[in-house]
Design an enzyme around this catalytic site. Structure first.
Site, PDB file in Angstrom:
ATOM      1  N   HIS A 117      17.354  34.754   3.486  1.00  0.00           N
ATOM      2  CA  HIS A 117      16.340  34.222   2.867  1.00  0.00           C
ATOM      3  C   HIS A 117      15.125  34.426   3.887  1.00  0.00           C
ATOM      4  CE1 HIS A 117      18.849  30.555   1.087  1.00  0.00           C
ATOM      5  NE2 HIS A 117      18.881  31.790   0.313  1.00  0.00           N
ATOM      6  N   ALA A 228      30.786  23.073  14.000  1.00  0.00           N
ATOM      7  CA  ALA A 228      30.990  24.268  14.075  1.00  0.00           C
ATOM      8  C   ALA A 228      31.333  24.837  15.794  1.00  0.00           C
ATOM      9  CB  ALA A 228      29.959  25.220  14.018  1.00  0.00           C
TER      10      ALA A 228
HETATM   11  N1  APR Z   1      28.815  22.418  12.206  1.00  0.00           N
HETATM   12  C1  APR Z   1      28.937  22.933  10.710  1.00  0.00           C
HETATM   13  N2  APR Z   1      28.311  22.310   9.843  1.00  0.00           N
HETATM   14  C2  APR Z   1      27.590  21.515   9.943  1.00  0.00           C
HETATM   15  C3  APR Z   1      27.194  20.941  11.094  1.00  0.00           C
HETATM   16  C4  APR Z   1      27.722  21.332  12.085  1.00  0.00           C
HETATM   17  N3  APR Z   1      27.589  20.953  13.499  1.00  0.00           N
HETATM   18  N4  APR Z   1      26.417  19.727  10.863  1.00  0.00           N
HETATM   19  C5  APR Z   1      25.988  19.640   9.647  1.00  0.00           C
HETATM   20  N5  APR Z   1      26.748  20.832   9.032  1.00  0.00           N
HETATM   21  C6  APR Z   1      26.801  21.167   7.636  1.00  0.00           C
HETATM   22  C7  APR Z   1      26.538  20.126   6.633  1.00  0.00           C
HETATM   23  O1  APR Z   1      27.748  18.908   6.288  1.00  0.00           O
HETATM   24  C8  APR Z   1      26.216  20.911   5.393  1.00  0.00           C
HETATM   25  O2  APR Z   1      26.952  21.197   4.678  1.00  0.00           O
HETATM   26  O3  APR Z   1      25.772  22.109   7.318  1.00  0.00           O
HETATM   27  C9  APR Z   1      25.735  21.977   5.890  1.00  0.00           C
HETATM   28  C10 APR Z   1      24.029  22.312   5.817  1.00  0.00           C
HETATM   29  O4  APR Z   1      23.870  22.256   4.682  1.00  0.00           O
HETATM   30  P1  APR Z   1      22.243  22.540   3.877  1.00  0.00           P
HETATM   31  O5  APR Z   1      21.096  21.439   4.590  1.00  0.00           O
HETATM   32  O6  APR Z   1      22.268  22.305   2.340  1.00  0.00           O
HETATM   33  O7  APR Z   1      21.858  23.922   4.488  1.00  0.00           O
HETATM   34  P2  APR Z   1      22.156  25.222   3.780  1.00  0.00           P
HETATM   35  O8  APR Z   1      23.381  25.348   2.933  1.00  0.00           O
HETATM   36  O9  APR Z   1      21.806  26.478   4.861  1.00  0.00           O
HETATM   37  O10 APR Z   1      20.943  25.380   2.787  1.00  0.00           O
HETATM   38  C11 APR Z   1      20.666  26.440   1.891  1.00  0.00           C
HETATM   39  O11 APR Z   1      18.703  25.593   1.267  1.00  0.00           O
HETATM   40  O12 APR Z   1      16.630  24.679   1.474  1.00  0.00           O
HETATM   41  C12 APR Z   1      17.140  25.640   1.513  1.00  0.00           C
HETATM   42  O13 APR Z   1      16.448  27.921   1.892  1.00  0.00           O
HETATM   43  C13 APR Z   1      16.878  26.819   2.697  1.00  0.00           C
HETATM   44  O14 APR Z   1      18.732  28.516   3.332  1.00  0.00           O
HETATM   45  C14 APR Z   1      18.593  26.938   3.095  1.00  0.00           C
HETATM   46  C15 APR Z   1      19.212  26.773   1.778  1.00  0.00           C
END
Ligand code: APR
Length: 238
Positions: A117, A228
């Site tokens: 991204h 994580a």
């Molecule tokens: N360790 C691991 N996972 C975690 C932690 C942690 N400490 N805290 C939260 N999470 C998890 C949440 O449970 C969730 O499933 O991280 C995930 C984050 O999800 P999103 O907020 O949807 O992020 P992501 O999947 O990276 O989003 C994808 O969406 O808005 C767009 O471009 C943006 O790259 C991003 C894309």
């Protein structure tokens, strides 16, 4: 369960890490779909679009400027560090395919990072297309290119295509991988999430790390519902 994962990883010839916002959460950065994911009441789907930028570039920039400020004040997490320090049995670094734009994998020392991204630290002119590195925070107006065009963050917005070279390398890595560790993504944004399917079809062993259940769980051989920072370093044994 942990011992099984460690054994599979040690014997893997082409392991791969895939990461999302959750890997950076413990550094203090809000995830997109977590409880602090809204900015002034707006969701990423409302702000991260070419239409939103076209309507109100300053508002979109204020959101990015706020995020750049947050990122500039944090350090990589234990999970970023563990990934950067891990080596395959052939002594190679493991490629990281990330949806994150924060640059924390690179700060941790990873050198083979595929930013699906884009990067929040690069700007692109909407008129002439030139890209520049920029780490200045605290902007009061929309930054301008030397040609007079508006500069935007060089990130992928909803409705936009992923950088073709990056995505095709990611596809190739996913197809050829025999072990994938997916950390901290909700798995709802495509085509990033489809890379896990592709690796699965190629018979990769899939390990998921996420405190929540996600739609990727059904593709995983093992899901660790933990943060994580608690487990990635343990599994990577670095
Ligand atoms: N360790 C691991 N996972 C975690 C932690 C942690 N400490 N805290 C939260 N999470 C998890 C949440 O449970 C969730 O499933 O991280 C995930 C984050 O999800 P999103 O907020 O949807 O992020 P992501 O999947 O990276 O989003 C994808 O969406 O808005 C767009 O471009 C943006 O790259 C991003 C894309």
């Amino acid at each position: 369960m942990k011992a099984r994962v460690i054994k599979r990883l040690r014997s893997a010839s082409s392991p791969l890490f895939m990461t999302g916002a959750g890997i950076s959460a413990e550094s203090g950065l809000p995830t997109f779909r977590g409880k602090d994911g809204l900015w002034r009441g707006a969701s990423p789907e409302e702000l991260a679009t070419p239409q939103a930028f076209g309507r109100d570039p300053l508002r979109v920039w204020q959101w990015y400027d706020w995020r750049r400020g947050l990122i500039s004040r944090v350090s990589p997490t234990a999970a970023h560090m563990a990934m950067a320090g891990f080596r395959t049995r052939a002594g190679r670094e493991v490629p990281v395919i990330t949806q994150n734009v924060d640059g924390l994998h690179q700060s941790a020392g990873s050198s083979h990072v595929l930013e699906l991204h884009g990067s929040i630290w690069r700007l692109r002119c909407v008129r002439c297309g030139v890209e520049v590195q920029d780490r200045v925070t605290g902007l009061s107006e929309v930054p301008l290119c030397e040609c007079g065009g508006l500069l935007r963050p060089a990130v992928v917005w909803f409705g936009e295509l992923l950088p073709e070279d990056v995505f095709s390398e990611a596809l190739e890595l996913a197809r050829g991988s025999d072990f994938v560790m997916v950390v901290g993504t909700s798995g709802v944004v495509q085509p990033a999430a489809s890379l896990v399917n592709i690796a699965r079809e190629g018979n990769a062993f899939i390990v998921e790390v996420n405190p929540e259940e996600t739609c990727l769980g059904r593709l995983a051989d093992i899901s660790f519902h933990e943060a994580a920072g608690d487990i990635v370093a343990e599994l990577l044994q670095v």
